[in-house]
Scaffold this motif. Structure first.
Motif, PDB file in Angstrom:
ATOM      1  N   TYR A   1      -8.088   4.237  -3.171  1.00  0.00           N
ATOM      2  CA  TYR A   1      -7.098   3.314  -2.624  1.00  0.00           C
ATOM      3  C   TYR A   1      -7.847   2.152  -1.990  1.00  0.00           C
ATOM      4  O   TYR A   1      -8.902   2.340  -1.377  1.00  0.00           O
TER       5      TYR A   1
ATOM      6  N   ASP B   1      -7.080  -1.630   0.272  1.00  0.00           N
ATOM      7  CA  ASP B   1      -6.212  -2.580   0.961  1.00  0.00           C
ATOM      8  C   ASP B   1      -6.757  -3.983   0.716  1.00  0.00           C
ATOM      9  O   ASP B   1      -7.891  -4.293   1.099  1.00  0.00           O
TER      10      ASP B   1
ATOM     11  N   LYS C   1      -6.067   7.344   0.518  1.00  0.00           N
ATOM     12  CA  LYS C   1      -5.483   6.331   1.398  1.00  0.00           C
ATOM     13  C   LYS C   1      -5.804   6.637   2.860  1.00  0.00           C
ATOM     14  O   LYS C   1      -6.120   5.732   3.644  1.00  0.00           O
TER      15      LYS C   1
ATOM     16  N   SER D   1      -9.251   5.589   3.727  1.00  0.00           N
ATOM     17  CA  SER D   1      -9.472   4.148   3.852  1.00  0.00           C
ATOM     18  C   SER D   1      -9.387   3.683   5.309  1.00  0.00           C
ATOM     19  O   SER D   1      -9.794   2.567   5.627  1.00  0.00           O
TER      20      SER D   1
ATOM     21  N   GLY E   1       0.806  -1.216   0.000  1.00  0.00           N
ATOM     22  CA  GLY E   1       0.000   0.000   0.000  1.00  0.00           C
ATOM     23  C   GLY E   1       0.838   1.265   0.000  1.00  0.00           C
ATOM     24  O   GLY E   1       0.506   2.256  -0.667  1.00  0.00           O
TER      25      GLY E   1
ATOM     26  N   GLY F   1      -4.545   1.256  -6.316  1.00  0.00           N
ATOM     27  CA  GLY F   1      -4.792   2.691  -6.255  1.00  0.00           C
ATOM     28  C   GLY F   1      -5.055   3.254  -7.634  1.00  0.00           C
ATOM     29  O   GLY F   1      -4.607   2.693  -8.646  1.00  0.00           O
TER      30      GLY F   1
ATOM     31  N   GLU G   1       1.067   4.181  -2.991  1.00  0.00           N
ATOM     32  CA  GLU G   1       0.956   5.617  -2.728  1.00  0.00           C
ATOM     33  C   GLU G   1       2.172   6.367  -3.266  1.00  0.00           C
ATOM     34  O   GLU G   1       2.037   7.407  -3.922  1.00  0.00           O
TER      35      GLU G   1
END
Length: 320
Positions: free
Chosen positions: A67, A69, A92, A95, A30, A166, A34
């Motif tokens: 985004y 996960d 992000k 999230s 993750g 993403g 980003e």
């Protein structure tokens, strides 16, 4: 576990190259996503993402990002945010929220300000010139005002088997104010599940959303299809369905990655490019051929093509 990153378009190559150094060290997928997307957002010559992104019909830059996960299935998404740097980071952060994880317009702006994200005028002089040229072309030549919608989308798997996805885009060039496409919409612009794999889309959002295509590819991978088979099948079926039901289909391009580090791509257009890096492969740009006989083929971009691309995106904007 073999780490891998795959992304839409040539514009992602610098970002995934830098992020691959972190993945090689065992960092979280993750964070790699980003980092890579932020590099695309910050480069002013990539005119469909972030700073220097192409404006809407009011000459305002409205940005969308998302985004996800793959372990927790947590999602953060924003639509139509204005004057904030790095929308992927805002998505992000969102999230982490149990509720209110998809914010648009003024609400997205207020959240970003409250969380301390950097305010930046995202409209560059170069983007203004693109806008002015398109206005002239639309009037004088009858060209579509909506040409230009290249989302950067990525999926990654790290050494621990954790996956993330993403997206980031300025959306359809000269879109209506408030228009949001597929990019921040879960299942359409992106989807990832660490137990299966992930996919991300680029093209005409209004058509991509009609097939929930990223989720469909993950579903097909769950049934045992290789990412290449899943991508080809999903793109071909959606393309044919749209032509049958509506008479035509917009641009549809997909990248996919499973939890084994295997990847696939599919497209219904000529000229789609994608970028890949993995434990076994140096950062590489590929050129795709339009899907034919149920299969998408691709070749490594030549040095000449890469040099021509670099020259083209930085060339002065002239008016005929």
């Amino acid at each position: 576990m073999k780490w891998t990153m795959i992304a839409t378009w040539r514009m992602a190559i610098e970002g995934i190259t830098e992020a691959s150094k972190d993945l090689e060290k065992g960092c979280f997928s993750g964070n790699a996503i980003e980092k890579a997307i932020k590099m695309v957002e910050d480069f002013p010559y990539y005119k469909s993402v972030g700073y220097g992104g192409l404006p809407n019909e009011k000459c305002q830059v409205e940005l969308d990002a998302a985004y996800m996960d793959g372990d927790t299935l947590s999602i953060g998404a924003i639509g139509g945010i204005t004057d904030f740097k790095n929308p992927i980071s805002i998505a992000k952060k969102l999230s982490e929220e149990r509720f209110n994880c998809f914010l648009v317009g003024l609400g997205a702006n207020e959240y970003a300000q409250k969380e301390g994200f950097e305010r930046v005028n995202m409209l560059t002089d170069r983007a203004k010139r693109h806008y002015q040229k398109r206005i002239r072309e639309t009037i004088d030549k009858g060209l579509s005002p909506y040409a230009g919608h290249d989302t950067v989308g990525m999926i990654a798997i790290d050494k621990n088997g954790k996956m993330a996805a993403g997206t980031s885009t300025s959306g359809l060039f000269m879109k209506k104010k408030g228009r949001v496409g597929d990019s921040p919409v879960s299942g359409s612009g992106f989807y990832v599940d660490s137990e299966i794999g992930g996919a991300s889309a680029t093209g005409l959002g209004e058509d991509l959303m009609k097939g929930c295509i990223s989720y469909e590819i993950v579903r097909l991978m769950k049934e045992g299809l290789h990412p290449q088979q899943a991508a080809d099948k999903a793109v071909l079926e959606l393309n044919e369905k749209l032509i049958k039901r509506r008479g035509k289909s917009g641009d549809i391009s997909i990248v996919a990655l499973n939890n084994k580090g295997e990847w696939g791509v599919a497209t219904n257009i000529e000229g789609f490019t994608f970028s890949v890096v993995s434990e076994d492969e140096h950062p590489t740009v590929y050129l795709c051929n339009k899907i034919n006989n149920g299969q998408t083929t691709y070749d490594v971009a030549t040095k000449e093509w890469l040099e021509a691309y670099e020259k083209r995106i930085k060339s002065p904007i002239t008016f005929d």
